[in-house]
Motif scaffolding. Structure first.
Motif, PDB file in Angstrom:
ATOM      1  N   LEU A 146      56.516  64.162  69.219  1.00 21.75           N
ATOM      2  CA  LEU A 146      56.110  64.921  68.100  1.00 21.75           C
ATOM      3  C   LEU A 146      55.206  64.123  67.078  1.00 21.75           C
ATOM      4  CD1 LEU A 146      56.447  67.991  66.764  1.00 21.75           C
ATOM      5  CD2 LEU A 146      58.475  66.777  65.539  1.00 21.75           C
ATOM      6  N   LEU A 147      55.426  62.990  66.946  1.00 20.28           N
ATOM      7  CA  LEU A 147      54.616  62.348  66.018  1.00 20.28           C
ATOM      8  C   LEU A 147      53.259  62.101  66.272  1.00 20.28           C
ATOM      9  CD1 LEU A 147      54.993  60.744  63.354  1.00 20.28           C
ATOM     10  CD2 LEU A 147      55.107  58.501  64.522  1.00 20.28           C
ATOM     11  N   PHE A 205      53.749  66.895  60.670  1.00 18.81           N
ATOM     12  CA  PHE A 205      53.615  65.542  60.849  1.00 18.81           C
ATOM     13  C   PHE A 205      54.108  64.545  59.722  1.00 18.81           C
ATOM     14  CE2 PHE A 205      51.043  61.795  59.523  1.00 18.81           C
ATOM     15  CZ  PHE A 205      51.144  61.030  60.599  1.00 18.81           C
ATOM     16  N   LYS A 206      54.211  65.166  58.384  1.00 21.70           N
ATOM     17  CA  LYS A 206      54.893  64.583  57.658  1.00 21.70           C
ATOM     18  C   LYS A 206      56.334  64.789  57.415  1.00 21.70           C
ATOM     19  CE  LYS A 206      50.705  64.801  54.432  1.00 21.70           C
ATOM     20  NZ  LYS A 206      49.849  65.535  53.374  1.00 21.70           N
ATOM     21  N   TRP A 207      56.891  65.964  58.220  1.00 21.32           N
ATOM     22  CA  TRP A 207      58.100  66.287  58.252  1.00 21.32           C
ATOM     23  C   TRP A 207      58.866  65.135  59.197  1.00 21.32           C
ATOM     24  CZ3 TRP A 207      61.371  67.184  62.388  1.00 21.32           C
ATOM     25  CH2 TRP A 207      62.439  67.771  62.564  1.00 21.32           C
ATOM     26  N   LEU A 214      58.734  56.974  57.675  1.00 18.89           N
ATOM     27  CA  LEU A 214      57.538  56.258  57.799  1.00 18.89           C
ATOM     28  C   LEU A 214      56.625  56.742  56.850  1.00 18.89           C
ATOM     29  CD1 LEU A 214      57.155  57.277  61.601  1.00 18.89           C
ATOM     30  CD2 LEU A 214      57.742  54.915  60.788  1.00 18.89           C
ATOM     31  N   GLU A 215      55.432  55.738  56.753  1.00 21.12           N
ATOM     32  CA  GLU A 215      54.612  56.349  55.428  1.00 21.12           C
ATOM     33  C   GLU A 215      53.633  56.816  56.335  1.00 21.12           C
ATOM     34  OE1 GLU A 215      51.825  56.559  52.817  1.00 21.12           O
ATOM     35  OE2 GLU A 215      51.299  55.165  54.511  1.00 21.12           O
ATOM     36  N   PRO A 216      53.139  58.105  55.697  1.00 20.50           N
ATOM     37  CA  PRO A 216      52.152  59.131  56.476  1.00 20.50           C
ATOM     38  C   PRO A 216      50.719  58.516  56.919  1.00 20.50           C
ATOM     39  CG  PRO A 216      53.462  60.465  54.888  1.00 20.50           C
ATOM     40  CD  PRO A 216      53.856  58.865  54.761  1.00 20.50           C
ATOM     41  N   GLY A 245      45.450  69.930  53.889  1.00 26.36           N
ATOM     42  CA  GLY A 245      46.744  68.796  53.588  1.00 26.36           C
ATOM     43  C   GLY A 245      46.290  67.311  53.604  1.00 26.36           C
ATOM     44  N   PHE A 246      45.066  66.940  53.733  1.00 31.08           N
ATOM     45  CA  PHE A 246      44.386  65.720  53.854  1.00 31.08           C
ATOM     46  C   PHE A 246      44.459  65.049  52.311  1.00 31.08           C
ATOM     47  CE2 PHE A 246      43.157  66.767  58.336  1.00 31.08           C
ATOM     48  CZ  PHE A 246      43.153  65.411  58.802  1.00 31.08           C
TER      49      PHE A 246
END
Length: 260
Positions: A146-147, A205-207, A214-216, A245-246
């Motif tokens: 997923l990541l 991704f941030k989820w 983890l630091e996004p 979202g960037f």
């Protein structure tokens, strides 16, 4: 749910995919492992070639040149249908909202496919008339977690589409051909609706970053480094990427200069 998704992914008919999507009742629970797809669903009607051998998009004055551009666009939209469906199929036992998000994306991509297909048919051509590359499909094969999937598909490739869409619109505006204005109108619809697609990828991704502590930003660029040798990007659609979202920090890193 997953058996219907599998049928939709391997189907080579966008209308059939649309019909199957409407039959899905979201039920994320599954103990079965997803299949690894060996070939894309368009493999039987599109000639797949290396990216360098795909017809170059130059000009827009003849039906042939119009068709080459539209064929490249419709191939992206068709591929995006399967990418959204594969996200639903591959990543199991996720929150229900995950599946709702990507089924919505798949439905949008089908809509975009139909819009471009209508234009392509006006040139006397159809999807499959020109060679295509399978870079997006290969990217899905390489992102089985997923990541990396959320980082590479929506936050890289689809975000790149926000940049490319704006450039194509700018190029087409110099043509007085009424057909060019039709294409521009469709591209503007797609651009507006692709921003939420990238945003959905950003959200998930941030989820997973939060879930795995983890630091996004660091994580994103570590993944990008593993996939691409030279990834500095110019002419970013800064406004669209910010909506998706960037952060400014990310965009400044992407471009190698201060853009916001």
């Amino acid at each position: 749910m997953y058996s219907i998704l599998e049928k939709a992914i391997i189907s080579a008919d966008a209308s059939e995919k649309e019909k199957l999507i409407k039959e899905i009742n979201v039920n994320p629970e599954s103990k079965e492992k997803p299949k690894f797809f060996e070939k894309p669903s368009y493999a039987n009607f599109c000639k797949i070639v290396p990216p360098a051998n795909v017809p170059r998009r130059k000009g827009f004055k003849t039906d042939e040149k119009k068709a080459v551009l539209l064929h490249a666009l419709i191939h992206i939209e068709y591929s995006a249908i399967d990418l959204a469906l594969d996200a639903c199929y591959r990543f199991r036992n996720m929150p229900e909202g995950f599946y709702i998000d990507w089924l919505e994306v798949a439905a949008d991509e089908i809509k975009h496919f139909k819009l471009i297909n209508n234009l392509l048919e006006k040139t006397g051509h159809k999807y499959g008339d020109f060679p295509v590359h399978n870079s997006l499909f290969e990217a899905s094969q390489k992102t089985q977690d997923l990541l990396s999937r959320m980082a590479i598909i929506p936050r890289w490739y689809e975000a790149n589409g926000l940049d490319a869409n704006e450039k194509i619109i700018s190029r087409l505006q110099k043509y007085k051909d009424p057909f060019a204005q039709e294409v521009i109108a469709v591209l503007k619809i797609i651009l507006k609706e692709e921003i939420p697609h990238v945003s959905k990828g950003d959200k998930w991704f941030k989820w997973i970053c939060e879930k795995e502590n983890l630091e996004p930003i660091e994580t994103y660029f570590n993944i990008v480094d593993n996939f691409f040798k030279d990834w500095k990007k110019k002419d970013l659609n800064v406004a669209a990427r910010l909506k998706a979202g960037f952060s400014c920090d990310e965009l400044n890193i992407l471009s190698g200069e201060k853009v916001c």
